[in-house]
Design a protein around this motif. Sequence first.
Motif, mmCIF file in Angstrom:
data_model
loop_
_atom_site.group_PDB
_atom_site.id
_atom_site.type_symbol
_atom_site.label_atom_id
_atom_site.label_comp_id
_atom_site.label_asym_id
_atom_site.label_seq_id
_atom_site.Cartn_x
_atom_site.Cartn_y
_atom_site.Cartn_z
ATOM 1 N N UNK A 114 34.590 34.163 37.665
ATOM 2 C CA UNK A 114 34.830 32.770 37.284
ATOM 3 C C UNK A 114 35.932 32.136 38.116
ATOM 4 N N UNK A 115 36.840 32.969 38.630
ATOM 5 C CA UNK A 115 37.968 32.458 39.422
ATOM 6 C C UNK A 115 37.612 32.223 40.887
ATOM 7 N N UNK A 116 36.398 32.560 41.286
ATOM 8 C CA UNK A 116 35.993 32.331 42.673
ATOM 9 C C UNK A 116 35.714 33.581 43.464
ATOM 10 N N UNK A 117 35.831 34.750 42.841
ATOM 11 C CA UNK A 117 35.513 35.984 43.535
ATOM 12 C C UNK A 117 36.710 36.688 44.126
ATOM 13 N N UNK A 118 36.431 37.802 44.820
ATOM 14 C CA UNK A 118 37.495 38.671 45.324
ATOM 15 C C UNK A 118 38.374 37.965 46.349
ATOM 16 N N UNK A 119 37.773 37.173 47.231
ATOM 17 C CA UNK A 119 38.578 36.519 48.268
ATOM 18 C C UNK A 119 39.576 35.543 47.656
ATOM 19 N N UNK A 120 39.146 34.800 46.660
ATOM 20 C CA UNK A 120 40.053 33.841 46.015
ATOM 21 C C UNK A 120 41.201 34.553 45.319
ATOM 22 N N UNK A 121 40.898 35.666 44.655
ATOM 23 C CA UNK A 121 41.953 36.419 43.967
ATOM 24 C C UNK A 121 42.912 37.045 44.966
ATOM 25 N N UNK A 122 42.389 37.608 46.054
ATOM 26 C CA UNK A 122 43.254 38.184 47.085
ATOM 27 C C UNK A 122 44.181 37.122 47.656
ATOM 28 N N UNK A 123 43.670 35.905 47.841
ATOM 29 C CA UNK A 123 44.504 34.828 48.373
ATOM 30 C C UNK A 123 45.643 34.494 47.409
ATOM 31 N N UNK A 124 45.366 34.526 46.107
ATOM 32 C CA UNK A 124 46.413 34.273 45.113
ATOM 33 C C UNK A 124 47.480 35.359 45.192
ATOM 34 N N UNK A 125 47.065 36.617 45.270
ATOM 35 C CA UNK A 125 48.030 37.713 45.349
ATOM 36 C C UNK A 125 48.891 37.593 46.599
ATOM 37 N N UNK A 126 48.278 37.274 47.724
ATOM 38 C CA UNK A 126 49.035 37.134 48.970
ATOM 39 C C UNK A 126 50.005 35.967 48.887
ATOM 40 N N UNK A 127 49.604 34.892 48.225
ATOM 41 C CA UNK A 127 50.487 33.740 48.077
ATOM 42 C C UNK A 127 51.749 34.103 47.291
ATOM 43 N N UNK A 128 51.614 35.051 46.372
ATOM 44 C CA UNK A 128 52.768 35.479 45.578
ATOM 45 C C UNK A 128 53.564 36.591 46.248
ATOM 46 N N UNK A 129 53.132 37.019 47.433
ATOM 47 C CA UNK A 129 53.904 37.999 48.189
ATOM 48 C C UNK A 129 53.362 39.402 48.200
ATOM 49 N N UNK A 130 52.176 39.618 47.625
ATOM 50 C CA UNK A 130 51.590 40.948 47.589
ATOM 51 C C UNK A 130 50.752 41.145 48.851
ATOM 52 N N UNK A 131 51.216 42.005 49.733
ATOM 53 C CA UNK A 131 50.483 42.308 50.959
ATOM 54 C C UNK A 131 49.796 43.658 50.795
ATOM 55 N N UNK A 132 48.563 43.744 51.234
ATOM 56 C CA UNK A 132 47.862 45.011 51.087
ATOM 57 C C UNK A 132 46.454 44.933 51.611
ATOM 58 N N UNK A 133 45.676 45.941 51.282
ATOM 59 C CA UNK A 133 44.269 46.000 51.663
ATOM 60 C C UNK A 133 43.449 45.645 50.429
ATOM 61 N N UNK A 134 42.719 44.536 50.521
ATOM 62 C CA UNK A 134 41.987 44.027 49.367
ATOM 63 C C UNK A 134 40.479 44.149 49.605
ATOM 64 N N UNK A 135 39.771 44.916 48.772
ATOM 65 C CA UNK A 135 38.314 45.007 48.939
ATOM 66 C C UNK A 135 37.660 43.671 48.610
ATOM 67 N N UNK A 136 36.599 43.348 49.323
ATOM 68 C CA UNK A 136 35.903 42.085 49.091
ATOM 69 C C UNK A 136 34.733 42.297 48.133
ATOM 70 N N UNK A 137 35.043 42.803 46.943
ATOM 71 C CA UNK A 137 34.010 42.972 45.924
ATOM 72 C C UNK A 137 34.670 42.926 44.546
ATOM 73 N N UNK A 138 33.846 42.964 43.523
ATOM 74 C CA UNK A 138 34.345 42.761 42.159
ATOM 75 C C UNK A 138 35.249 43.880 41.674
ATOM 76 N N UNK A 139 35.268 45.037 42.346
ATOM 77 C CA UNK A 139 36.153 46.114 41.913
ATOM 78 C C UNK A 139 37.622 45.734 42.047
ATOM 79 N N UNK A 140 37.895 44.681 42.821
ATOM 80 C CA UNK A 140 39.287 44.226 42.951
ATOM 81 C C UNK A 140 39.868 43.862 41.591
ATOM 82 N N UNK A 141 39.019 43.408 40.662
ATOM 83 C CA UNK A 141 39.496 43.049 39.322
ATOM 84 C C UNK A 141 40.119 44.234 38.599
#
Length: 628
Positions: free
Chosen positions: A461-488
Motif C-alpha cells: 500500500x505504501x508503494x512497494x519495496x523501492x518506496x520503502x527503501x527510499x524512506x529508510x535512506x532518507x532517514x539515514x539508513x544505508x544498506x542493501x535493500x531487496x527489491x521485493x516484498x520480503x523487505x517488509x
Amino acid sequence: MFPCKSASSPSAGPADGLEEAMPRPQAHAPRGKAPAAHATVAPPARRRSGLGRLLRVLVLVTVWGGLALAAGVLFFAWDLPRPETALVASRRPAVTLEAADGRLLATSGDLYGERVRLADLPAFVPGALMAVEDRRFRSHFGLDPLGLLRAAVANWRAGRVVQGGSTLTQQLAKNLFLTPERHMRRKVQEAMLALWLESRFSKDQLIEIYLNRVYLGAGAYGVDAAARLYFGVPARRLALWQAAILAGLPKAPSRYNPRSSPEAAIRRGTEVLGAMVDAGLITAARATEEAAKMVLPPRPSGDAGWFSDWVQDDLADSFPGSGDLALRTTLDLRLQAVVEARLGALLAGPGAAAGVTQGAVVVLQASDGAVRAMVGGRDYRASPFNRATLARRQPGSAFKPFVWLAALEQGMDPSSTVSDQPLTLGGWSPGNGRWRARGEVSLEEALAHSINTAAVRVLLAAGGARAVAAVAERLGVQGRFPNNASLALGTAEVTLIDLVAGYAPFANGGMRVTPYGIAVAHGGGRSLAVPNPAPVRAVSAEHAAEMRRMLAAVVSRGTGRAAALPGRMVAGKTGTTQDFRDAWFVGIAGGLVAGIWLGNDDARPMEDVSGGTLPARLFHDVMEDTIR
C-alpha cells in the motif's frame, strides 16, 4: 597534410580527367599577328582557389585548436596546488581523546612515522606494493593506457566499477595534492600532476615518497607509522607477511584495518602474497609459508576502544594537516560503563545459556546524533572488530517502522486497518508465528504485535519495496535493500549505528541526524571547525508523532513489553531474523535512542532468543541505570 602533385605531372590533380575530355581554351594572338610558338596557358583558377581554401582551413584549425587546447589546460590547471609545497616533510602529530566531561579517554601515537629511505627497507616492501597496485610502475610514464583499458573491460563485463586503472604515480598525485572528490576535472588534474611527478623525480624517488606519505588507516601516514602502529616494529624490520598486509591497505584503509578488521586484513594480505607470486617476486611455497604466519596480536584495550577507533577513523578527512589534535568527544563515561557492564553480564549469564556469544550496543542523543555510548562486541582485547558500525545484518522486524512511515506518507494513519490474513506472493507465504489472525487490525496493532502478513500488505500500500527503501535512506539508513516484498520483514542488510540513527526522527520531531563522536577540536594552538552535519527535516512533525505513538504501543502492549520502564514513556521495536540468528531492539527513552544487537559472528542460531527477550531486557536494564 597529403602531398600535392605538380601541375606539370601527367597525373596531376583530381580534375585531370576532365581537362582531357573537354576542349582546352585557345590562346588568341593580337589581330594581324600570328600566335606565338610557345604561348603559355594559365592553370584553371578553380584549382588555385581550392588549394587556397584548404590552406586557410588548416591555418584556422591550427590556430583555433591551439587556443582550445590552451583554454582546456588553463581550465584544468588554474587551481592546481603547487606541487613543491606538498612534498615538504610533515611533522608527526599526536591525538588526545577526552570524554564529554573532559576526562582523558585515550591517546594515540604520531600519525607520521620516521622518514624511510628505499635503501633501508627490505626489497619486498616496495615489491609487494607494486605487485598489487601497479605492476608496470617501472615501465610506464605516469599513466598506464594498458591498465586503463584492462580496467575498462573488467568494469564493462561486471556492469559496475570493480577495477581501477590508476597508477601509483596517480595515486601519489591524488594523495599529495588533491581532494577525495570524484569527477572528471579532478581526474584530469590527477593525470597532469602525475606527469609532473614523473618528470621531476626518478622511479625510486616516487616510490619512496609514496611509502612515506600514503594513508594506511587508523590515522597512520606512511609505512613506518603503520608498521609501528599495527606490528610494533619500524618499517625496516617488517617481515614479508607484515609488508603484504600493509601493501593491501591503500585500496581501502578502513575496510582492511588490522586493528578493527583483522580477518579482512589477513585475507587482503593473502591476496597480496598471491600477486607477488604472479609477479615472480616470491615462490608459491614462500607465499603459503608467510600466509601461515599472519596472526595479528590483540591491541591493548583502553576505555571504550571501539568508540576511540571509530572516532579516529576519519581524522585524515576531517582535520587535514599535521598539527597535534586534542579532541573532546561526545562519550558519556558513566553510560559507557553501564552499557559495558550490563552487556558483559548478559553474555556471561542468560546469553551463554541461550547460545549467544556476541552483542553490540549504540546509544545516541536523539536531538543531534551525538554518540553517548558504543560497544562493538564482547571483548575488545579479543576482537576489536566493531560490530556496531561495520557488521551488516538483517534487522528483521526492527525495519518495519520505515514501512509504516511510508504508509503514513501515502495517506494512512495509525487507525487505518489492514488485513492480517494469510497471503501468498509468487509462491512465497510469510508466516505470523504465534499470532492468530483476526481479519482486520489497525496499523498501530499490526506494528505493536509485529504481524508479518499485515506488514507485507502495508508495504504494498505504501508503494512497494523501492518506496520503502527510499524512506529508510532518507532517514539515514544505508544498506542493501531487496527489491521485493520480503523487505517488509527486514531482509535488508544494515549496520546497528545506521538503524539507531534512523529511529532518531521518531524521537526528535522528524529531524534526520548523522551520528558523530567529536564535539570540540583543538590543533596548532587554535580551535578547529568540527564538520558535523546539522539535523535536517526528514519527516513531518505530525508523522513523527504518529510513529512514536505506535512504537510506544509496541512497548506498552506488544512484543517489546520487557523494555518498559515504570513511570517513563518508552517507545521501540523488536526484531528477530530467521532461525533466531539475530535479535534486535531499538528503543527511545529520556531523549536517547539505543540500539541492541545479539547474535553470533558465524550466524549460528541462538536458542529461542527474539528481540522481545534478551535485547529488550538489556535496554530496560541500561536505561534504568541511566535515566534518573
